[in-house]
Design an enzyme around this catalytic site. Sequence first.
Site, short mmCIF file in Angstrom:
data_model
loop_
_atom_site.label_atom_id
_atom_site.label_comp_id
_atom_site.label_asym_id
_atom_site.label_seq_id
_atom_site.Cartn_x
_atom_site.Cartn_y
_atom_site.Cartn_z
N THR A 105 8.39 3.54 3.46
CA THR A 105 8.25 3.61 4.92
C THR A 105 8.81 2.36 5.58
OG1 THR A 105 6.25 4.92 4.65
CG2 THR A 105 6.57 3.88 6.79
N VAL A 106 8.38 1.19 5.11
CA VAL A 106 8.77 -0.06 5.77
C VAL A 106 10.18 -0.48 5.36
CG1 VAL A 106 8.15 -2.46 6.20
CG2 VAL A 106 6.34 -0.77 5.87
N GLU B 286 4.61 -12.07 8.81
CA GLU B 286 4.14 -11.55 10.10
C GLU B 286 3.69 -10.09 10.01
OE1 GLU B 286 4.02 -13.28 13.45
OE2 GLU B 286 2.66 -11.59 13.28
N GLY C 283 0.59 -4.86 11.92
CA GLY C 283 1.90 -4.21 12.08
C GLY C 283 2.85 -4.93 13.01
N ILE D 109 2.36 -6.28 15.95
CA ILE D 109 1.84 -7.32 16.85
C ILE D 109 2.17 -8.69 16.25
CG2 ILE D 109 -0.20 -8.30 17.97
CD1 ILE D 109 -1.63 -5.64 17.59
N LYS E 164 -6.48 -8.47 5.76
CA LYS E 164 -5.88 -8.99 7.00
C LYS E 164 -6.81 -10.03 7.64
CE LYS E 164 -3.38 -4.68 7.79
NZ LYS E 164 -3.49 -3.33 8.31
N GLY F 44 3.16 1.88 10.62
CA GLY F 44 4.34 2.74 10.82
C GLY F 44 5.61 1.95 10.55
P1 NAP Z 1 5.70 2.88 0.43
O1 NAP Z 1 6.22 3.80 1.45
O2 NAP Z 1 4.75 3.39 -0.61
O3 NAP Z 1 6.96 2.20 -0.29
C1 NAP Z 1 6.83 1.37 -1.40
C2 NAP Z 1 8.22 1.14 -1.98
O4 NAP Z 1 8.08 0.21 -3.05
C3 NAP Z 1 8.88 2.40 -2.54
O5 NAP Z 1 10.21 2.44 -2.17
C4 NAP Z 1 8.74 2.23 -4.06
O6 NAP Z 1 9.81 2.80 -4.78
C5 NAP Z 1 8.80 0.72 -4.18
N1 NAP Z 1 8.12 0.24 -5.39
C6 NAP Z 1 6.84 0.37 -5.73
N2 NAP Z 1 6.61 -0.20 -6.93
C7 NAP Z 1 7.81 -0.68 -7.36
C8 NAP Z 1 8.23 -1.34 -8.53
N3 NAP Z 1 7.40 -1.63 -9.51
N4 NAP Z 1 9.52 -1.67 -8.62
C9 NAP Z 1 10.41 -1.40 -7.63
N5 NAP Z 1 10.06 -0.75 -6.50
C10 NAP Z 1 8.77 -0.41 -6.37
O7 NAP Z 1 4.96 1.63 1.10
P2 NAP Z 1 5.14 1.10 2.59
O8 NAP Z 1 4.22 1.85 3.47
O9 NAP Z 1 6.55 0.99 2.92
O10 NAP Z 1 4.46 -0.36 2.43
C11 NAP Z 1 5.15 -1.42 1.83
C12 NAP Z 1 4.37 -2.71 2.05
O11 NAP Z 1 4.23 -2.94 3.45
C13 NAP Z 1 2.95 -2.72 1.50
O12 NAP Z 1 2.61 -4.02 1.11
C14 NAP Z 1 2.10 -2.31 2.71
O13 NAP Z 1 0.78 -2.78 2.63
C15 NAP Z 1 2.86 -3.04 3.78
N6 NAP Z 1 2.69 -2.53 5.14
C16 NAP Z 1 2.87 -1.22 5.39
C17 NAP Z 1 2.76 -0.75 6.68
C18 NAP Z 1 2.94 0.69 7.03
O14 NAP Z 1 2.69 1.06 8.18
N7 NAP Z 1 3.35 1.55 6.11
C19 NAP Z 1 2.46 -1.65 7.71
C20 NAP Z 1 2.29 -3.02 7.42
C21 NAP Z 1 2.42 -3.44 6.13
P3 NAP Z 1 10.10 4.39 -4.80
O15 NAP Z 1 10.43 4.76 -3.37
O16 NAP Z 1 11.26 4.56 -5.67
O17 NAP Z 1 8.84 5.03 -5.28
N1 HSE Z 2 -2.25 0.94 6.03
C1 HSE Z 2 -2.14 -0.06 7.04
C2 HSE Z 2 -2.83 0.42 8.29
C3 HSE Z 2 -0.70 -0.37 7.31
O1 HSE Z 2 -3.09 1.62 8.40
O2 HSE Z 2 -3.11 -0.39 9.16
C4 HSE Z 2 -0.52 -1.52 8.26
O3 HSE Z 2 -0.90 -2.72 7.66
#
Ligand code: NAP
Ligand code: HSE
Length: 445
Positions: A14-15, A131, A136, A138, A207, A304
């Site tokens: 997603t990110v 950040e 997210g 903010i 957080k 998101g």
């Molecule tokens: P996600 O959609 O589950 O994506 C995770 C990515 O990491 C995928 O592309 C996955 O590969 C890759 N990955 C996982 N393990 C791996 C490994 N061992 N080696 C190489 N690649 C690996 O997660 P996300 O929502 O983008 O979140 C990513 C980070 O941002 C997390 O720390 C989360 O807490 C943080 N975050 C997320 C949000 C949000 O709104 N989603 C907001 C703030 C912070 P594959 O695609 O090939 O499976």
């Molecule tokens: N899973 C987290 C949330 C992503 O819903 O707030 C943003 O850090």
Amino acid sequence: MTQTLRLGIAGLGTVGASVLRMVARRAQALTAATGRTIAVSAVSARDRNRNRGVDLASVQWFDDPVALARSGEIDVFVELMGGSEGAAKDAVEAALAAGKHVVTANKALLAHHGAALARSAEEHGVTLAYEASVAGGIPVIKAIREGLAGNEVSRVYGILNGTCNYILSRMEAEGLTFEACLKDAQALGYAEADPTFDVEGFDTAHKLAILTSLAFGVEIDAEGVSVEGISAIQPLDLTMADELGYRIKLLGVAQATAEGIEQRVHPTMVPKASAIAQVMGVTNAVTVDADAVGELTLIGPGAGGEATASAVVADIADVALSSSAPGLARPTFGRPVSGLAAPRRVEMQRHEGGYYIRLTVHDRTGVAAGVATRMAEANISIESIVQRRSAKAASSDPQGLSGQPVPLVLITYAATEGNVRKALSAIDRDGLLAEAPQLIRIERD
Ligand code: NAP
Ligand code: HSE
């Protein structure tokens, strides 16, 4: 124009995919702002064949994120995989040790290893930027670390998890089930890979631990956060909250007290008219109480792809600027790690506030009196008490003699957590309860 800043991005979910799109879309503006061309030169994820809706033709692929972190082809390692251990930790450690700047959105990693990683960043003269890890889109890290540097903070609290706020908002407004709302939050890319982290409060705790370190100048103490999530909230609690003039929010609260810093995460009743009660859906809100500015509240999208990428790209731009003018780099937690104080924990038992207590009692003579007696013995003053029976129960047992389970809801004036727990244990021992009690803290200002 100085040389290109080369990014290595690990994690294309997603990110990560949103960051790739934003770096391409904002290329000219980023160059204008930083004086450098910013380009993605290499990426890593688990599945090389997955279509991610982004063009990866011109970038190098690494199966191993640690190898990417060490690669001579990158200047900045952007960690967007997630998880406090394993690949994310190994790769960030490797990147810092190899003298690469690191940008991450990983609050779990920072909450558990932030001090050690910040120390490594200092030793290797690089930036560790995060950040996106809190709230997210903010810019709350910057606001507290840089914008409030002249303030003494007494409290920082807020809605820090978009998934939980989205679930509670839709359950309340649309009467949907918890499960249906969580499924939608996952489909929208808000939830963690393991949504237990969201709904059981751990993500908010991570957080909060980061904000506590920044706001109070202490080492991160994730284990010192008292944590309760939203999975036990019943539709009846939302209905009762509404009738009593409250809304339920999952809050993270860090508060300075004479004994130390109280850090707690729990569902909270907030007055419906309060500003925080108006924050709905995936939106987050962070309020800082500080001596010079008074109360400062930041509100914005908490999760998101696009919102989070906004924060990641802002960090990348900062690195682009500070890596050509190192004096601009900031210590990770606002001061060198050696200057962070040891945290002093305050046990939750000492917390004092109002409580919503929903008991499921056997409907028979003297039950309400028995509950009131135990409350009084524990020095708890009751503000209101409501017993609810369904119309069906009322018609089958008009005198209330059957002992059927009925909800009995109490709102207390300020009481200590220790006394509330003592009263509930006594009520349970008296055999008055048909189910475990529900307890939700009230935050009135
Ligand atoms: P996600 O959609 O589950 O994506 C995770 C990515 O990491 C995928 O592309 C996955 O590969 C890759 N990955 C996982 N393990 C791996 C490994 N061992 N080696 C190489 N690649 C690996 O997660 P996300 O929502 O983008 O979140 C990513 C980070 O941002 C997390 O720390 C989360 O807490 C943080 N975050 C997320 C949000 C949000 O709104 N989603 C907001 C703030 C912070 P594959 O695609 O090939 O499976
Ligand atoms: N899973 C987290 C949330 C992503 O819903 O707030 C943003 O850090």
